[in-house]
Design an enzyme around this catalytic site. Structure first.
Site, PDB file in Angstrom:
ATOM      1  N   GLY A  25      12.947  -4.254   3.119  1.00  0.00           N
ATOM      2  CA  GLY A  25      14.359  -4.124   2.794  1.00  0.00           C
ATOM      3  C   GLY A  25      14.636  -3.868   1.328  1.00  0.00           C
ATOM      4  O   GLY A  25      15.730  -3.436   0.968  1.00  0.00           O
ATOM      5  N   LYS A  84       8.783  -3.017  -5.770  1.00  0.00           N
ATOM      6  CA  LYS A  84       9.582  -4.081  -5.171  1.00  0.00           C
ATOM      7  C   LYS A  84      10.872  -4.231  -5.968  1.00  0.00           C
ATOM      8  O   LYS A  84      10.844  -4.478  -7.172  1.00  0.00           O
ATOM      9  CB  LYS A  84       8.792  -5.396  -5.186  1.00  0.00           C
ATOM     10  CG  LYS A  84       9.376  -6.492  -4.306  1.00  0.00           C
ATOM     11  CD  LYS A  84       8.400  -7.653  -4.200  1.00  0.00           C
ATOM     12  CE  LYS A  84       8.934  -8.748  -3.294  1.00  0.00           C
ATOM     13  NZ  LYS A  84       7.974  -9.865  -3.176  1.00  0.00           N
ATOM     14  N   ASP A 133      21.105  -5.472  -1.022  1.00  0.00           N
ATOM     15  CA  ASP A 133      21.236  -4.440  -2.048  1.00  0.00           C
ATOM     16  C   ASP A 133      19.919  -3.747  -2.378  1.00  0.00           C
ATOM     17  O   ASP A 133      19.892  -2.764  -3.120  1.00  0.00           O
ATOM     18  CB  ASP A 133      21.854  -5.024  -3.324  1.00  0.00           C
ATOM     19  CG  ASP A 133      21.017  -6.138  -3.953  1.00  0.00           C
ATOM     20  OD1 ASP A 133      19.861  -6.351  -3.522  1.00  0.00           O
ATOM     21  OD2 ASP A 133      21.532  -6.796  -4.880  1.00  0.00           O
ATOM     22  N   GLY A 134      18.812  -4.257  -1.836  1.00  0.00           N
ATOM     23  CA  GLY A 134      17.529  -3.616  -2.079  1.00  0.00           C
ATOM     24  C   GLY A 134      16.974  -3.836  -3.468  1.00  0.00           C
ATOM     25  O   GLY A 134      15.953  -3.249  -3.839  1.00  0.00           O
ATOM     26  N   ARG A 159       3.760  -3.566  -7.268  1.00  0.00           N
ATOM     27  CA  ARG A 159       2.779  -4.435  -6.615  1.00  0.00           C
ATOM     28  C   ARG A 159       1.626  -3.601  -6.068  1.00  0.00           C
ATOM     29  O   ARG A 159       1.828  -2.508  -5.539  1.00  0.00           O
ATOM     30  CB  ARG A 159       3.440  -5.225  -5.483  1.00  0.00           C
ATOM     31  CG  ARG A 159       2.496  -6.189  -4.789  1.00  0.00           C
ATOM     32  CD  ARG A 159       3.227  -7.235  -4.000  1.00  0.00           C
ATOM     33  NE  ARG A 159       3.867  -6.725  -2.803  1.00  0.00           N
ATOM     34  CZ  ARG A 159       4.628  -7.469  -1.991  1.00  0.00           C
ATOM     35  NH1 ARG A 159       4.847  -8.747  -2.285  1.00  0.00           N
ATOM     36  NH2 ARG A 159       5.193  -6.959  -0.923  1.00  0.00           N
ATOM     37  N   ARG A 196       1.106  -6.458   8.014  1.00  0.00           N
ATOM     38  CA  ARG A 196       1.298  -7.883   8.248  1.00  0.00           C
ATOM     39  C   ARG A 196       1.112  -8.211   9.728  1.00  0.00           C
ATOM     40  O   ARG A 196       1.122  -7.307  10.572  1.00  0.00           O
ATOM     41  CB  ARG A 196       2.719  -8.284   7.817  1.00  0.00           C
ATOM     42  CG  ARG A 196       3.049  -7.857   6.386  1.00  0.00           C
ATOM     43  CD  ARG A 196       4.511  -7.397   6.293  1.00  0.00           C
ATOM     44  NE  ARG A 196       4.818  -6.810   4.978  1.00  0.00           N
ATOM     45  CZ  ARG A 196       5.177  -7.490   3.906  1.00  0.00           C
ATOM     46  NH1 ARG A 196       5.298  -8.800   3.975  1.00  0.00           N
ATOM     47  NH2 ARG A 196       5.420  -6.872   2.774  1.00  0.00           N
ATOM     48  N   ASP A 207       5.756 -12.420   8.933  1.00  0.00           N
ATOM     49  CA  ASP A 207       5.891 -11.178   8.164  1.00  0.00           C
ATOM     50  C   ASP A 207       5.393 -11.339   6.740  1.00  0.00           C
ATOM     51  O   ASP A 207       5.354 -10.364   5.980  1.00  0.00           O
ATOM     52  CB  ASP A 207       7.346 -10.695   8.168  1.00  0.00           C
ATOM     53  CG  ASP A 207       8.314 -11.730   7.614  1.00  0.00           C
ATOM     54  OD1 ASP A 207       8.431 -12.795   8.248  1.00  0.00           O
ATOM     55  OD2 ASP A 207       8.943 -11.481   6.570  1.00  0.00           O
ATOM     56  N   ASN A 208       4.989 -12.556   6.366  1.00  0.00           N
ATOM     57  CA  ASN A 208       4.432 -12.804   5.037  1.00  0.00           C
ATOM     58  C   ASN A 208       2.949 -13.134   5.094  1.00  0.00           C
ATOM     59  O   ASN A 208       2.409 -13.739   4.173  1.00  0.00           O
ATOM     60  CB  ASN A 208       5.178 -13.955   4.348  1.00  0.00           C
ATOM     61  CG  ASN A 208       6.595 -13.576   3.973  1.00  0.00           C
ATOM     62  OD1 ASN A 208       6.927 -12.400   3.843  1.00  0.00           O
ATOM     63  ND2 ASN A 208       7.447 -14.569   3.800  1.00  0.00           N
ATOM     64  N   ASP A 242       3.630 -11.873  -0.935  1.00  0.00           N
ATOM     65  CA  ASP A 242       5.029 -12.294  -0.975  1.00  0.00           C
ATOM     66  C   ASP A 242       5.211 -13.666  -1.631  1.00  0.00           C
ATOM     67  O   ASP A 242       5.382 -14.685  -0.977  1.00  0.00           O
ATOM     68  CB  ASP A 242       5.659 -12.265   0.422  1.00  0.00           C
ATOM     69  CG  ASP A 242       5.923 -10.838   0.874  1.00  0.00           C
ATOM     70  OD1 ASP A 242       6.172  -9.988   0.003  1.00  0.00           O
ATOM     71  OD2 ASP A 242       5.887 -10.569   2.079  1.00  0.00           O
TER      72      ASP A 242
END
Length: 490
Positions: free
Chosen positions: A89, A110, A122-123, A173, A180, A248-249, A258
């Site tokens: 996101g 990121k 807002d990304g 990163r 994942r 998801d992490n 993350d």
């Protein structure tokens, strides 16, 4: 623009694996930190990265030739609840390159702006979380823990709104991949067996090439289980708390990924929690092994269609594979603590000796990192553990444990000097203590002062070495310095 030799394998998968999206430009990018040793490993030109064209790439203002910017799709269990669509996101994968060691690496921005997976976000990223991830990921690398890395941090010249307006930033990163457990869950939730097979084959080719033949998907499951068991065991031996171990992490490559509300323990207690969003302690320090096993069970569920045509048979195969996590984790944990205690040989009572020390530390409210470091310093002498003893509120109880430890050491073949040298290599003096991380962030955010950030990075680059003049970076926080909560960056 100096070319980067991108070789983008993930975009060769079907388009349902990702969304093509370009970074959103920013108004006034300013490079605040570039990881020169990592840039060299990646084969990147350091001078070019510092030039306007390089800073443009690191901020999202310029997409270099050969890049293929995408946001990847994934799902995930977040605090136990399943979200069938999450995805990148606020992160955009620029592309992949092969480093000087022949390893494939992702280059990801990121905080690079909204994507189709932003879910009304807002990304963007605020400066504080970018600095936290930079500090902790590089500290983990120096500590020898498999991890994503930080190549650069750039100020955007724009504010982002969280509880207040904060300076915006972009983190570059680096990871061996960003795949994942949740990536597999994304396709499993849609019943997309073809995509599961394609994804599994991609992961095998990229991370686990030894998994071959008809049994390769079971071998993949077993390899990921083993990698996660080893990773979490390493976390536990350095007092690390991930803080948000959602599926998801969790990287299938076995890297720590993350760094949101992560933290290192000061005073030892297995129920320690710092994450402000972990209200019930799901991801407390001592809960990390069973949570890792639970997450791996979700991975196994996603792989069931690949393990056997018969559902019951597939479940049985998966359950047997998952049964290996506990013994693998315990073996890794015990081996890690043996090294920390100077034990090169194995005896059955070692597990009880380790457990007794941790329980004594808990009751004595002793600092996790310094206890082991002071034991290292005491290991070369027969009767000098006073510095370690002083860390305990119940020194008499420590004395009893020390006697057991000394007796155990007497059965070790190594010399006292060799044992001490080995322990000093296993027990860091410096970790990214929460109060120091917060002080560095505060100075940067509130005063545009990056001196504490740079100083802390320099200290953490050599965590096992005594550094004269930096003793304050090793001490636990005073009462008024304690950080009680850490926060996610979104």
């Amino acid at each position: 623009m100096i070319p980067i030799a991108f070789d983008n394998s993930y975009v060769r998968l079907p388009q349902r694996f990702y969304a093509a999206v370009a970074p959103t430009t920013v108004s006034a990018p300013r490079l605040i930190r570039l990881n020169a040793p990592l840039a060299s490993e990646l084969g990147l030109d350091l001078d070019w990265l510092k030039d306007p064209e390089g800073v443009a790439m690191l901020s999202g203002n310029g997409v270099p030739a050969g890049a293929a910017p995408i946001a990847t799709a994934y799902a995930g269990h977040q605090f136990g609840g399943f979200s069938p669509q999450l995805g990148d996101g606020r992160a955009i994968l620029l592309g992949e390159l092969v480093d000087r060691h022949g390893r494939r690496q992702d280059l990801q921005l990121k905080g690079a702006g909204p994507t189709p997976f932003s879910r009304r976000g807002d990304g963007r990223a605020a400066l504080g979380p970018v600095l936290r991830e930079y500090i902790v990921s590089e500290a983990m690398a120096a500590l020898g823990v498999p991890t994503t890395r930080a190549l650069a941090a750039v100020l955007t010249g724009e504010a982002v709104r969280r509880e207040t307006l904060l300076p915006g930033a972009v983190l570059t990163r680096v990871a061996s991949s960003h795949i994942r457990i949740g990536t597999f869950q994304f396709f499993a939730a849609r019943g997309d067996a073809e995509a599961l097979r394609l994804l599994a084959d991609h992961v095998i080719a990229r991370h686990y090439p030894a998994c071959t033949g008809d049994g390769r998907y079971l071998a993949l499951l077993e390899a990921v289980i083993a990698a996660q068991a080893a990773l979490v065991a390493q976390w536990m031996t350095i007092g690390f708390i991930h803080g948000v171990m959602n599926t998801d992490n969790m990287s299938v490559a076995g890297e720590t990924i993350d760094y949101g509300p992560c933290a290192f323990m000061d005073t030892y207690h297995p129920t320690t929690v710092f994450s402000a969003i972990d209200e019930h302690g799901r991801y407390a320090f001592g809960n990390q092994p069973p949570i890792a096993r639970w997450n791996l069970a979700r991975f196994a569920e996603a792989l069931l269609p690949l393990l056997a045509d018969d559902q019951d048979e597939a479940v049985s195969i998966a359950q047997h594979a998952l049964s290996q996590f506990d013994p693998q984790f315990q073996a890794g944990l015990t081996a890690g603590f043996r090294r920390k205690l100077g034990l090169a040989t194995e005896e059955a009572e070692d597990v009880e000796l380790i457990k007794a020390l941790l329980e004594t530390m808990q009751r004595g409210e002793a600092d996790f990192t310094l206890v082991f470091r002071r034991l290292s310093e005491a290991a070369g002498q027969a009767d000098s553990a006073a510095a370690c003893r002083s860390l305990f509120a119940n020194p008499a109880e420590f004395d009893a444990w020390e006697g057991r430890w000394r007796q155990r050491l007497s059965r070790e073949p190594a010399s006292a000097k060799a044992r001490q040298d080995a322990m000093l290599r296993a027990n860091p003096l410096f970790i990214p203590r929460n109060h120091l991380v917060e002080a560095a962030i505060q100075a940067a955010v509130e005063r545009d002062d990056f001196t504490p950030f740079e100083t802390l990075l320099g200290v953490l680059a050599k965590p096992f070495e005594a550094q004269p003049g930096r003793e304050d970076h090793a001490r636990p926080p005073a009462a008024h310095e304690r950080v009680m909560a850490t926060f996610c960056g979104t």
